[in-house]
Design an enzyme around this catalytic site. Structure first.
Site, short mmCIF file in Angstrom:
data_model
loop_
_atom_site.label_atom_id
_atom_site.label_comp_id
_atom_site.label_asym_id
_atom_site.label_seq_id
_atom_site.Cartn_x
_atom_site.Cartn_y
_atom_site.Cartn_z
N GLU A 15 0.82 -1.21 0.00
CA GLU A 15 0.00 0.00 0.00
C GLU A 15 0.87 1.27 0.00
O GLU A 15 0.40 2.34 0.38
CB GLU A 15 -0.92 -0.01 1.22
CG GLU A 15 -1.99 -1.10 1.14
CD GLU A 15 -2.81 -1.16 2.41
OE1 GLU A 15 -3.86 -0.53 2.47
OE2 GLU A 15 -2.37 -1.84 3.35
N SER A 147 -6.26 -2.76 1.76
CA SER A 147 -6.63 -2.25 0.42
C SER A 147 -7.14 -3.34 -0.52
O SER A 147 -7.06 -3.20 -1.73
CB SER A 147 -5.45 -1.53 -0.25
OG SER A 147 -5.23 -0.29 0.39
N TYR A 211 -9.69 2.52 -5.51
CA TYR A 211 -8.80 3.62 -5.88
C TYR A 211 -8.90 4.12 -7.32
O TYR A 211 -8.35 5.17 -7.63
CB TYR A 211 -7.35 3.25 -5.58
CG TYR A 211 -7.16 2.87 -4.13
CD1 TYR A 211 -7.41 3.81 -3.13
CD2 TYR A 211 -6.78 1.60 -3.75
CE1 TYR A 211 -7.26 3.48 -1.79
CE2 TYR A 211 -6.62 1.25 -2.42
CZ TYR A 211 -6.87 2.19 -1.45
OH TYR A 211 -6.73 1.86 -0.14
N ARG A 251 -11.39 2.79 11.31
CA ARG A 251 -12.53 2.53 10.42
C ARG A 251 -12.82 1.03 10.42
O ARG A 251 -11.92 0.23 10.16
CB ARG A 251 -12.19 2.99 9.00
CG ARG A 251 -13.41 3.19 8.10
CD ARG A 251 -13.05 3.27 6.64
NE ARG A 251 -12.62 1.98 6.16
CZ ARG A 251 -11.47 1.75 5.52
NH1 ARG A 251 -10.63 2.71 5.27
NH2 ARG A 251 -11.17 0.53 5.12
N ASP A 253 -14.83 -2.19 8.87
CA ASP A 253 -15.45 -2.61 7.60
C ASP A 253 -16.45 -3.74 7.85
O ASP A 253 -16.07 -4.80 8.37
CB ASP A 253 -14.38 -3.11 6.62
CG ASP A 253 -13.39 -2.02 6.24
OD1 ASP A 253 -13.61 -0.86 6.63
OD2 ASP A 253 -12.41 -2.35 5.54
N GLU A 265 -13.09 -6.39 9.53
CA GLU A 265 -11.81 -5.95 10.11
C GLU A 265 -11.94 -4.55 10.69
O GLU A 265 -12.89 -3.82 10.37
CB GLU A 265 -10.73 -5.93 9.02
CG GLU A 265 -11.08 -5.00 7.87
CD GLU A 265 -9.88 -4.49 7.10
OE1 GLU A 265 -8.74 -4.70 7.55
OE2 GLU A 265 -10.08 -3.85 6.06
N ASN A 267 -9.55 -1.07 10.88
CA ASN A 267 -8.34 -0.45 10.31
C ASN A 267 -7.83 0.63 11.25
O ASN A 267 -8.56 1.58 11.54
CB ASN A 267 -8.67 0.18 8.96
CG ASN A 267 -9.11 -0.86 7.94
OD1 ASN A 267 -8.30 -1.61 7.45
ND2 ASN A 267 -10.41 -0.93 7.66
N GLY A 271 -7.25 5.29 5.35
CA GLY A 271 -6.81 6.25 4.33
C GLY A 271 -7.19 7.67 4.72
O GLY A 271 -8.27 7.91 5.25
#
Ligand SMILES: Nc1ncnc2c1ncn2[C@@H]1O[C@H](COP(=O)(O)OP(=O)(O)O)[C@@H](O)[C@H]1O
Ligand SMILES: [Mg+2]
Length: 304
Positions: A15, A147, A211, A251, A253, A265, A267, A271
């Site tokens: 990443e 990612s 992305y 964050r 998910d 998960e 994070n 980002g």
């Protein structure tokens, strides 16, 4: 008083480019607002950069292995300079999807069923195991990437090829496939900041869907769910943030299927480009990009 902020970005994980994007955008925003900023790679020059620049805070903009998994945090502890986001243990627990899923389950946070595969089991036995415990299709993913790097949805037909291509990892995670909606929640300290729904146009929310502008993933905010249901996801996220021992912004998910949330998960280094999900949720809540960055800086600390 002008503060010297050293931004750690780049690194050697898959990443790297996303981290550089985060680093450059955070740097630009800070400079615009009168801060003195230096970007540094987490390499052999880090110590020298710190000595010369004398930062008051280190903004960790790294993602993935050696940036999000506790290793760099251990080094930052040695410098005794406050750094942003989670500390050593929380970073390593959250980055390891097997360990974090065990912690979620122990704490009654629903997460997809899984098999931890270390290539020791005979292939046919593994297939039997999958059919018994998970059923096809399944999701095959690395234990500690981000990612959506090397995340695959597998059928019985293509799993052998995918498993072979994943041997670089030695150990992998095979999860039951959860259909339904993709919802992510941002936590800011002890505040449930908000949620966003992603509607990928691709087969799932993969690297390109995340992305590439051409992939046209739709971002829906506010999420169209009854208030109590959305609160359920927010509560689960704050609970996960706390039990893992996270700090700063995280964050979580989720997949939302048949009225049930499945936590994939958490994070610890989400980002942070202007267009990333946490800044988008913050903006919706009236917190500008610079205000979010300044909150993260103010929250920076060392553990020891
Ligand atoms: N068990 C699952 N069922 C359905 N989709 C999944 C599952 N696990 C992962 N995915 C898809 O892959 C994406 C990335 O998976 P995730 O576990 O969040 O790993 P990463 O750390 O790479 O983001 C998810 O956002 C989702 O679209
Ligand atoms: Mg994810």
């Amino acid at each position: 008083m002008t503060k010297n902020i050293l931004i750690l970005a780049g690194g050697i994980s898959k990443e790297r480019l996303i981290s550089l994007d985060t680093g450059f955008q955070v740097a630009k925003e800070l400079k615009k607002n009168g801060y003195k900023v230096k970007i540094s790679e987490p390499d052999v020059n880090l110590s020298k950069n710190i000595k010369i620049f004398k930062p008051s805070i280190i903004f960790n903009a790294l993602h993935g292995q050696f940036g999000e998994d506790g290793y760099i945090q251990t080094i930052l502890e040695r410098f005794k300079i406050p750094y942003t986001h989670s500390g050593v243990i929380a970073s390593s627990l959250a980055m390891n999807k097997i360990i974090s899923k065990k912690i979620f389950t122990k704490n009654k946070i629903n997460t997809p069923k899984y098999i931890h595969h270390s290539y020791k089991k005979n292939y046919f036995e593994l297939i039997k195991d999958i059919e018994k415990k998970l059923k096809f299709p399944v999701v095959v993913k690395p234990i500690n990437e981000g990612s959506s790097v090397n995340v695959f949805i597998c059928t019985k037909k293509n799993i052998s090829k995918i498993l072979n291509s994943m041997k670089i990892y030695k150990e992998i995670l095979i999860e039951e496939f959860i259909g339904g909606r993709e919802i992510q929640v941002a936590i800011m300290g002890s505040t449930k900041l908000g949620a966003i729904e992603l509607i990928p146009k691709r087969k799932f929310y993969d690297y390109k869907a995340k992305y590439s502008k051409n992939a046209k993933t739709e971002h829906i905010i506010p999420v169209d769910l009854p208030k109590n249901k959305l609160n359920e996801a927010m509560d689960l996220s704050l609970k996960a943030h706390k039990i893992i021992g996270c700090k700063g912004v995280t964050r979580s998910d989720f997949k939302f299927y048949r009225n049930k949330f499945y936590l994939l998960e958490i994070n610890t280094q989400p980002g942070m480009t202007k267009l990333s999900l946490v800044p988008e949720i913050a903006k919706y809540k009236g917190i500008s990009f610079i205000k979010l960055i300044e909150w993260i800086l103010k929250d920076a600390t060392t553990e020891k």
